[in-house]
Design an enzyme around this catalytic site. Structure first.
Site, PDB file in Angstrom:
ATOM      1  N   GLU A 271     -44.366   8.503  -0.057  1.00  0.00           N
ATOM      2  CA  GLU A 271     -45.606   9.080   0.480  1.00  0.00           C
ATOM      3  C   GLU A 271     -46.644   9.191  -0.620  1.00  0.00           C
ATOM      4  O   GLU A 271     -46.334   9.611  -1.741  1.00  0.00           O
ATOM      5  CB  GLU A 271     -45.395  10.502   1.034  1.00  0.00           C
ATOM      6  CG  GLU A 271     -44.699  10.571   2.362  1.00  0.00           C
ATOM      7  CD  GLU A 271     -44.503  12.012   2.837  1.00  0.00           C
ATOM      8  OE1 GLU A 271     -45.297  12.911   2.479  1.00  0.00           O
ATOM      9  OE2 GLU A 271     -43.523  12.236   3.579  1.00  0.00           O
TER      10      GLU A 271
ATOM     11  N   ASN B 155     -42.482  11.431  -3.223  1.00  0.00           N
ATOM     12  CA  ASN B 155     -43.727  11.775  -2.533  1.00  0.00           C
ATOM     13  C   ASN B 155     -44.644  12.424  -3.553  1.00  0.00           C
ATOM     14  O   ASN B 155     -44.283  13.421  -4.175  1.00  0.00           O
ATOM     15  CB  ASN B 155     -43.477  12.774  -1.393  1.00  0.00           C
ATOM     16  CG  ASN B 155     -42.747  12.146  -0.222  1.00  0.00           C
ATOM     17  OD1 ASN B 155     -42.472  10.947  -0.218  1.00  0.00           O
ATOM     18  ND2 ASN B 155     -42.432  12.959   0.777  1.00  0.00           N
TER      19      ASN B 155
ATOM     20  N   HIS C 242     -36.494  15.103   8.323  1.00  0.00           N
ATOM     21  CA  HIS C 242     -37.856  15.438   7.891  1.00  0.00           C
ATOM     22  C   HIS C 242     -38.200  16.818   8.476  1.00  0.00           C
ATOM     23  O   HIS C 242     -39.094  16.960   9.304  1.00  0.00           O
ATOM     24  CB  HIS C 242     -38.843  14.358   8.334  1.00  0.00           C
ATOM     25  CG  HIS C 242     -40.118  14.334   7.532  1.00  0.00           C
ATOM     26  ND1 HIS C 242     -40.563  13.240   6.823  1.00  0.00           N
ATOM     27  CD2 HIS C 242     -41.057  15.295   7.326  1.00  0.00           C
ATOM     28  CE1 HIS C 242     -41.712  13.519   6.222  1.00  0.00           C
ATOM     29  NE2 HIS C 242     -42.040  14.760   6.512  1.00  0.00           N
TER      30      HIS C 242
ATOM     31  N   TYR D  80     -48.829  13.479  -4.435  1.00  0.00           N
ATOM     32  CA  TYR D  80     -50.215  13.592  -3.961  1.00  0.00           C
ATOM     33  C   TYR D  80     -51.176  14.062  -5.027  1.00  0.00           C
ATOM     34  O   TYR D  80     -52.349  13.692  -5.017  1.00  0.00           O
ATOM     35  CB  TYR D  80     -50.291  14.600  -2.804  1.00  0.00           C
ATOM     36  CG  TYR D  80     -49.617  14.140  -1.536  1.00  0.00           C
ATOM     37  CD1 TYR D  80     -48.254  14.353  -1.324  1.00  0.00           C
ATOM     38  CD2 TYR D  80     -50.340  13.490  -0.553  1.00  0.00           C
ATOM     39  CE1 TYR D  80     -47.636  13.928  -0.164  1.00  0.00           C
ATOM     40  CE2 TYR D  80     -49.726  13.056   0.626  1.00  0.00           C
ATOM     41  CZ  TYR D  80     -48.379  13.285   0.810  1.00  0.00           C
ATOM     42  OH  TYR D  80     -47.770  12.856   1.952  1.00  0.00           O
TER      43      TYR D  80
ATOM     44  N   ARG E  85     -42.072   3.597   7.428  1.00  0.00           N
ATOM     45  CA  ARG E  85     -41.127   4.694   7.205  1.00  0.00           C
ATOM     46  C   ARG E  85     -41.306   5.702   8.324  1.00  0.00           C
ATOM     47  O   ARG E  85     -42.390   6.258   8.502  1.00  0.00           O
ATOM     48  CB  ARG E  85     -41.379   5.351   5.851  1.00  0.00           C
ATOM     49  CG  ARG E  85     -40.551   6.602   5.645  1.00  0.00           C
ATOM     50  CD  ARG E  85     -40.814   7.281   4.297  1.00  0.00           C
ATOM     51  NE  ARG E  85     -40.045   8.507   4.213  1.00  0.00           N
ATOM     52  CZ  ARG E  85     -40.551   9.709   3.930  1.00  0.00           C
ATOM     53  NH1 ARG E  85     -41.836   9.858   3.659  1.00  0.00           N
ATOM     54  NH2 ARG E  85     -39.788  10.771   3.916  1.00  0.00           N
TER      55      ARG E  85
ATOM     56  N   GLU F  90     -38.227  15.691   0.989  1.00  0.00           N
ATOM     57  CA  GLU F  90     -38.687  16.871   0.275  1.00  0.00           C
ATOM     58  C   GLU F  90     -37.832  18.113   0.524  1.00  0.00           C
ATOM     59  O   GLU F  90     -38.321  19.125   1.034  1.00  0.00           O
ATOM     60  CB  GLU F  90     -40.139  17.186   0.647  1.00  0.00           C
ATOM     61  CG  GLU F  90     -41.099  16.039   0.403  1.00  0.00           C
ATOM     62  CD  GLU F  90     -42.561  16.456   0.492  1.00  0.00           C
ATOM     63  OE1 GLU F  90     -42.845  17.623   0.780  1.00  0.00           O
ATOM     64  OE2 GLU F  90     -43.425  15.593   0.257  1.00  0.00           O
TER      65      GLU F  90
HETATM   66  C1  PNW Z   1     -45.503  16.179   2.561  1.00  0.00           C
HETATM   67  N1  PNW Z   1     -47.475  20.335  -1.967  1.00  0.00           N
HETATM   68  O1  PNW Z   1     -45.484  17.549   2.363  1.00  0.00           O
HETATM   69  C2  PNW Z   1     -44.680  15.925   3.798  1.00  0.00           C
HETATM   70  O2  PNW Z   1     -43.555  15.115   3.550  1.00  0.00           O
HETATM   71  C3  PNW Z   1     -45.449  15.397   4.965  1.00  0.00           C
HETATM   72  O3  PNW Z   1     -44.746  15.646   6.153  1.00  0.00           O
HETATM   73  C4  PNW Z   1     -46.829  16.022   4.962  1.00  0.00           C
HETATM   74  O4  PNW Z   1     -47.541  15.755   6.133  1.00  0.00           O
HETATM   75  C5  PNW Z   1     -47.548  15.496   3.749  1.00  0.00           C
HETATM   76  O5  PNW Z   1     -46.822  15.727   2.555  1.00  0.00           O
HETATM   77  C6  PNW Z   1     -48.948  16.061   3.561  1.00  0.00           C
HETATM   78  O6  PNW Z   1     -48.890  17.443   3.341  1.00  0.00           O
HETATM   79  C7  PNW Z   1     -46.021  18.195   1.279  1.00  0.00           C
HETATM   80  O7  PNW Z   1     -47.684  21.564  -1.847  1.00  0.00           O
HETATM   81  C8  PNW Z   1     -46.054  19.572   1.307  1.00  0.00           C
HETATM   82  O8  PNW Z   1     -47.724  19.753  -3.055  1.00  0.00           O
HETATM   83  C9  PNW Z   1     -46.519  20.290   0.240  1.00  0.00           C
HETATM   84  C10 PNW Z   1     -46.974  19.621  -0.871  1.00  0.00           C
HETATM   85  C11 PNW Z   1     -46.946  18.238  -0.901  1.00  0.00           C
HETATM   86  C12 PNW Z   1     -46.471  17.538   0.168  1.00  0.00           C
END
Ligand code: PNW
Length: 515
Positions: free
Chosen positions: A418, A343, A164, A345, A118, A211
């Site tokens: 992601e 995405n 992006h 995390y 991607r 996002e």
């Molecule tokens: C994503 N949060 O951003 C982005 O799509 C990527 O470009 C970035 O490098 C990656 O996650 C890691 O940060 C995020 O606050 C920004 O939960 C903020 C958050 C999560 C993802």
């Protein structure tokens, strides 16, 4: 009904959480991490044969070559050059120099047996001002042509994100960027059309936006991200979302009308969401969790699946600050995705906010949501902290958010576009130590094991999973300090040497049966 599902899964996960936390308390965080490698086998990573595993990147974070071959400036070029905005005033001017190292990086992916990639296209590299009437940049188009050819020749499927976060600066200056929804929507439609025409014979998955929530809330609602325009943080995020959604919808229409039949690809959007667990066991906190999901994910997903914003947003965003869609726009939006990208995390706790709110026209997006969030409950974090201050490791959350999405929207296809982690203090370690990234390896295993359960046990339609990221890169406001790569980039070496981390070797094993 939806609410009950969430409550049940939250309760279930709550029990798991308790077990997890007590383990942490007994062993201490580091010991848990050290003790785990042998426990992580490949046995619980079971997926359908046609499941797609990949790695993800984004143009501004890896390409560099910011002023070469006719590329126009984007809002991130301008923003990163403002002193104080980025860690150590770092910029994406050179980044990983991927622009000049495409061949090497594709070879590296091949050596890792990566079959899905991607990437994103830099809008201002192919249309320098963002407006097609001002001309296209043939050198930029040739660059992506070569890159996509190399990938395809290496047997790698390409998914392309059109946006992006790197809006051409000219569109920001001229129109106020995403605050404007006529000119910018048209500009995005023309840009998308150009990309489909030039690359759509080889690109089978298109992602319109990455996002958009972050763009709206951190780019137009506060100063966290470019363009950092806070002229009216009480309405700007809502306007920025409106423009991005309309842009998404018109781009999808162009693709479906002109290209999809003969190019045989799919188009969708990528949304970010954490999963949320109630701070206390009260009805108000459970409701607040659901509200947070709807203010985050639902703000975008409700329009693209159902044609309109969630009712709870219409109720809570008072004073006419939430824009309305016309009947035609609703029709255009409804059903405007072939797949939904997620995405994900981290997870956190959410409680209901019952303290007084500011006057209506001073409220921020966060005020409107009326929630309070925390990574801690009774002083205990939801999981081990990563390097980024917002990222706490809690793998069951990905299963819960996937189930929540499946229940509410019934998508035919979900792609996890992601998922990944930055290892605490990785930037301060000697390279050899950084390459031994058990923390990341375990993260990938544990999250994938939960995705596996979502697919095989819960019947969630996840079709693809991409690790963020192929290699360390420009991590926005954190610059190069936070490393999310499964490949290490040595920023001290003159060649920006790449070194394979253990997590990449591990991932290569994971994906081996799915070639
Ligand atoms: C994503 N949060 O951003 C982005 O799509 C990527 O470009 C970035 O490098 C990656 O996650 C890691 O940060 C995020 O606050 C920004 O939960 C903020 C958050 C999560 C993802």
């Amino acid at each position: 009904m939806l609410f009950r599902d969430t409550m049940e899964s939250s309760a279930m996960v709550g029990v798991l959480l308790l077990i997890g936390i007590s383990t942490l308390l007994i062993l201490g965080e580091n010991q848990v991490i050290k003790a785990s490698p042998n426990k992580r086998s490949l046995d619980d990573l079971v997926f359908p044969k046609d499941f797609r595993f990949g790695v993800a990147t984004a143009a501004y974070q890896i390409e560099g070559a910011y002023n070469e071959d006719g590329r126009g400036m984007s809002i991130w070029d301008i923003w990163s050059h403002i002193p104080g905005k980025i860690y150590m005033n770092q910029t994406g001017d050179v980044a990983d120099d991927h622009y000049h190292k495409v061949r090497e990086d594709v070879e590296m992916m091949k050596s890792l047996r990566v079959k899905n990639y991607r990437m994103s296209i830099s809008w201002s590299r192919v249309i320098p001002t963002g407006l097609i009437k001002d001309g296209i940049n043939q050198k930029g188009i040739d660059h992506y042509d070569r890159e996509i050819n190399m990938l395809v020749n290496a047997g790698i499927n390409v998914a392309v994100t059109l946006y992006h976060w790197d809006l051409p600066q000219h569109l920001q200056d001229l129109y106020g960027g995403w605050l404007n929804s006529n000119e910018v929507v048209e500009a995005f439609r023309d840009y998308a059309d150009l990309c489909f025409a030039k690359f759509g014979d080889r690109v089978k998955d298109w992602i319109t936006f990455n996002e958009p929530f972050v763009t709206s809330v951190q780019g137009y609602g506060n100063e966290g991200m470019a363009p950092g325009s806070t002229n009216s943080s009480t309405v700007s995020p809502y306007l920025a979302t409106h423009s991005q959604l309309l842009s998404h919808a018109v781009a999808v229409k162009v693709y479906r009308d002109k290209y999809q039949k003969h190019q045989n690809g799919r188009i969708g959007i990528t949304l970010n969401s954490n999963f949320y667990y109630p701070l206390t066991n009260t009805q108000a906190d459970y409701v607040a969790c659901e509200r947070a999901l709807l203010f985050g994910f639902g703000w975008f997903a409700d329009p693209v699946f159902f044609g309109d914003y969630p009712q709870v947003m219409k109720d809570f965003v008072e004073g006419g600050r939430l824009p309305q869609f016309t009947p035609e726009q609703k029709k255009l939006l409804k059903g405007s995705v072939d797949f939904i990208g997620l995405n994900h995390y981290t997870s956190n706790y959410i409680g209901n906010r019952d303290t007084p709110l500011p006057p209506v026209y001073q409220r921020t997006f966060n005020d409107d949501q009326r929630t309070i969030g925390s990574s801690y409950k009774n002083g205990v974090p939801i999981g081990p902290q990563a390097d980024s201050d917002w990222l706490y490791v809690y793998a069951p959350g990905i299963r819960s958010i996937l189930n929540w999405i499946q229940h509410r929207y019934q998508p035919k296809m979900i792609y996890v576009t992601e998922n990944g982690v930055d290892v605490p203090n990785e930037s301060d370690m000697p390279i050899q130590q950084a390459l031994n990234d058990t923390f990341r390896q375990n993260y990938i295993h544990d999250y994938l094991a939960e995705v596996s359960k979502a697919v095989m046990q819960d019947g969630v339609n996840v079709k693809a999973y991409y690790v963020w990221s192929l290699m360390d890169n420009f991590e926005w406001a954190n610059g190069y300090r936070c490393r999310f790569g499964i490949v290490y980039v040595d920023y001290k070496s003159s060649n920006l040497d790449r070194h394979i981390k253990n997590s990449a070797k591990y991932y290569s094993q994971v994906i081996k049966p799915y070639q």
